[in-house]
Design a protein around this motif. Structure first.
Motif: not given
Length: 682
Positions: A116-121, A393-408
């Motif tokens: 949700i946070v990534a979607s809002l961003s 939709v699934m591809a965008n959600a997975c890309e969001i999680i991947i890039f956020m996880f790299i930063g995490l």
């Protein structure tokens, strides 16, 4: 009599005493249970009482002793069942209205909040035009991941929350991204450039891997970097993972700018197939790392394993795609299962390849292309749109999680910083990417006899500059076993640095360079013409016929014609519900787009408030559409709508009159021809 009465009285007193002691033990057990103290074993106390009460009894009287023992045994069972009842009930006097079960929902809740946070961003990124015009979206997601990681780190909860492990990444996050990309690869431009794409993806990846690995080992032996505990094979393991390309940011910029299709599909296809080749090379190098010495025979076996893995993975994907296409042939009455069949068999192809240690990425690419070619002709239009939308939709959600996880992970990871090794790796990745790309592009331009359009130097530069690193190389680095490769933390730190450099520096300047270098863009004002589409197919047939006449059986058009003939005569009649030829499908799809654009144009001319559609159809005087609108309005009794329609019609006629000037003959002839074309299309 007195003795008998005395004995009977003593027995009664013993029984009463035993019941009294049992009641006291039961009360004590309940009290201890309420105070959360372990309950003593009732049988032990009963046994103690039993031994204490047996002392005054004379053992000479056998009958009385036996009866007393039986009474004691029966009462012991009763007392034991009595003391067990409090264990089955709730003895707490408090009642909780709200109880928090954090451990049960921790993982899915954190996952959902991150999405949700990534979607809002993402929404904020696209609305902030200043930011979106300067940096790619992946940069913003990585920064958000870093902020999220800093918050978890200082709140001491980073050890308790994990988004995914590298193994879960390859099982759950990578398949939707690859499948959606495979759907987008189904294009004529990709087929025309398949030779160049395979050359860049296979040979380019192999050359980059060995050039980087050999150079790093040579620099290490020459003393140009720090003293690091690794071997030559371990360096090749690292070079195999660092060449994985993930140009999500570049492709987003290419779509926004509108580069030509040849450049777009060269970069897109090369990056997609490069991931599969990288994973195969990584697994082969990991096998070599387990050997004490690598011989020449092992090298030949590694080459054979590489070829077998790629070929068998492709066959698995094709077979799963054909099975899914055959099943969708019978889903006409059960349309709701069509998306499930498509997604299910695509994922099964990926899992089967991974189960037998083949390349799941190559398998799902092949399966996706087969599904688009066959299954999409069987499913309904709504199911087709649903499949494309869900995959996006699934591809965008997975890309969001991947890039956020790299930063995490950047904040949470235990880093091993070696300046010399990290800087040399970054420099070599960029230099060898340019050298290999220019060399292979020269080979394509020089020896591809069937290629009419050559790759320009500016396009070579963009292909080289677009080699960004992403989540696949990071996940491969995280999969390394630290006991087998002690330099794992150094490899992970170097991979993160290369990802940050390529995404922020190269990805942030790719749009500016595209405009400055004046890369050839796609033709946006090109008119759609059915004659052009027919001419392209006729030209392909003529080239295939010429190649067959002159005996050039290895020509591109001749091979393509043979594949189409086998497809039209053998495969399509068995896979499709309404089998047609491949060429006719392309022409009919193009014709549908052409007719729909004219339809929207007629609706706009008739007064319908629709968004403006980019159309290349000539402005038509739609008499039939106007008369129908007038008739419908008169039936509804709306005279205002009739006046508005007449005014629009009059304005259109005046514009047409001004366009042709005073030449009335040209005006009426053009109107007549346009009406004839429209009636012919209808």
């Amino acid at each position: 009599m007195r003795v008998s009465a005395t004995w009977h009285l003593s027995c009664v007193l013993l029984i009463v005493l035993h019941f009294h002691v049992s009641e006291q033990s039961t009360t004590a057990a309940i009290t201890e249970r309420s105070n959360e103290i372990p309950t003593p074993n009732p049988s032990t106390s009963n046994a103690t009482n039993r031994t204490s009460t047996k002392k005054p009894i004379d053992n000479n009287d056998t009958e009385l002793g036996t009866s007393i023992d039986s009474l004691h045994n029966n009462h012991t069972n009763f007392s034991s069942t009595t003391t067990k009842k409090p264990d089955t009930g709730h003895h707490s006097s408090t009642f909780e209205l709200v109880k928090v079960h954090w451990e049960q929902v921790k993982s899915p809740l954190v996952f959902t909040i991150v999405v949700i946070v990534a979607s809002l961003s993402k929404i904020a990124f696209h609305y902030s035009h200043f930011l979106s015009s300067k940096v790619p979206e992946s940069c913003v997601l990585i920064v958000i991941g870093i902020i999220f990681g800093v918050i978890l780190r200082f709140s001491n909860t980073s050890d308790k929350i994990t988004l995914y492990t590298p193994h879960e990444f390859f099982l759950y996050l990578i398949p939707p991204i690859i499948l959606e990309s495979a759907f987008s690869l189904y294009d004529r431009t990709f087929v025309d450039n398949i030779g160049g794409v395979l050359l860049f993806a296979v040979w380019g990846t192999i050359l980059n891997c060995f050039l980087i690995g050999l150079t790093l080992w040579g620099l290490f032996r020459a003393g140009a970097m720090e003293d690091i505990d690794f071997t030559f094979v371990q360096v090749l393991v690292f070079s195999a993972l660092i060449v994985a390309v993930d140009p999500v940011a570049v492709l987003a910029v290419f779509q926004e700018v509108g580069v030509n299709n040849t450049l777009y599909f060269l970069v897109f296809g090369e990056s997609l197939l490069n991931d599969g080749v990288t994973v195969v090379m990584y697994n082969v190098m990991q096998v070599f790392n387990g050997f004490e010495t690598v011989t020449v025979g092992h090298c030949f076996l590694g080459v054979a394993k590489f070829c077998i893995v790629c070929v068998v993975a492709t066959l698995i994907g094709i077979v799963c795609g054909l099975i899914a296409s055959f099943l969708t042939k019978f889903t006409n009455s059960v349309k709701v299962v069509e998306p499930m069949i498509v997604f299910g068999f695509a994922y099964v192809s990926y899992l089967l390849s991974e189960m037998f240690q083949f390349s799941g990425i190559v398998s799902i690419i092949a399966c996706g292309l087969v599904l688009v070619h066959y299954s999409f002709h069987n499913v309904t239009r709504k199911s087709k749109l649903a499949i494309k939308f869900i995959s996006k939709v699934m591809a965008n959600a997975c890309e969001i999680i991947i890039f956020m996880f790299i930063g995490l992970v950047t904040v949470d990871q235990t880093h091993d910083w070696k300046t010399g090794f990290i800087l040399w790796t970054t420099f070599l990745c960029i230099v060898y990417r340019f050298l290999v790309t220019y060399f292979l592009s020269y080979l394509v331009n020089r020896y591809a006899s069937s290629r009419v359009r050559k790759i320009s130097y500016m396009e070579m530069f963009m292909i080289s500059y677009g080699g960004l690193r992403g989540a696949i190389c990071f996940s491969l680095a995280a999969l390394i076993d630290e006991t087998a490769i002690p330099a794992k933390n150094l490899f992970v730190t170097t991979t993160l640095f290369v990802i940050f450099f390529t995404v922020f520096v190269q990805g942030g300047t790719i749009k500016w360079l595209t405009k400055k270098l004046r890369i050839t863009l796609a033709e946006t004002s090109k008119e759609m013409c059915i004659n052009e589409e027919l001419s392209n197919h006729m030209f392909d047939h003529m080239c295939a016929a010429i190649e067959e006449i002159v005996g050039y059986t290895t020509g591109q058009h001749h091979i393509k014609e043979k594949i189409y003939r086998i497809d039209d005569t053998i495969i399509r009649p068995r896979m499709l519900r309404n089998a047609t030829s491949t060429g006719l499908d392309d022409i009919s799809t193009y014709y549908e787009k052409l007719v729909m654009k004219e339809h929207y144009k007629n609706l706009q001319l008739s007064g319908a408030k629709l968004p403006r559609v980019k159309t290349e159809i000539r402005h038509l005087d739609s008499e039939l559409a106007l008369d129908q609108m007038v008739q419908d309005s008169s039936e509804r009794g709306s005279t205002e709508d009739i006046r508005e329609i007449d005014e629009r019609r009059e304005q259109a006629m005046q514009e047409e009159h001004r366009r042709h000037g005073g030449n009335h003959f040209e005006f009426f002839s053009s109107t007549r021809n346009s009406n004839r074309k429209r009636l012919y299309l209808d």
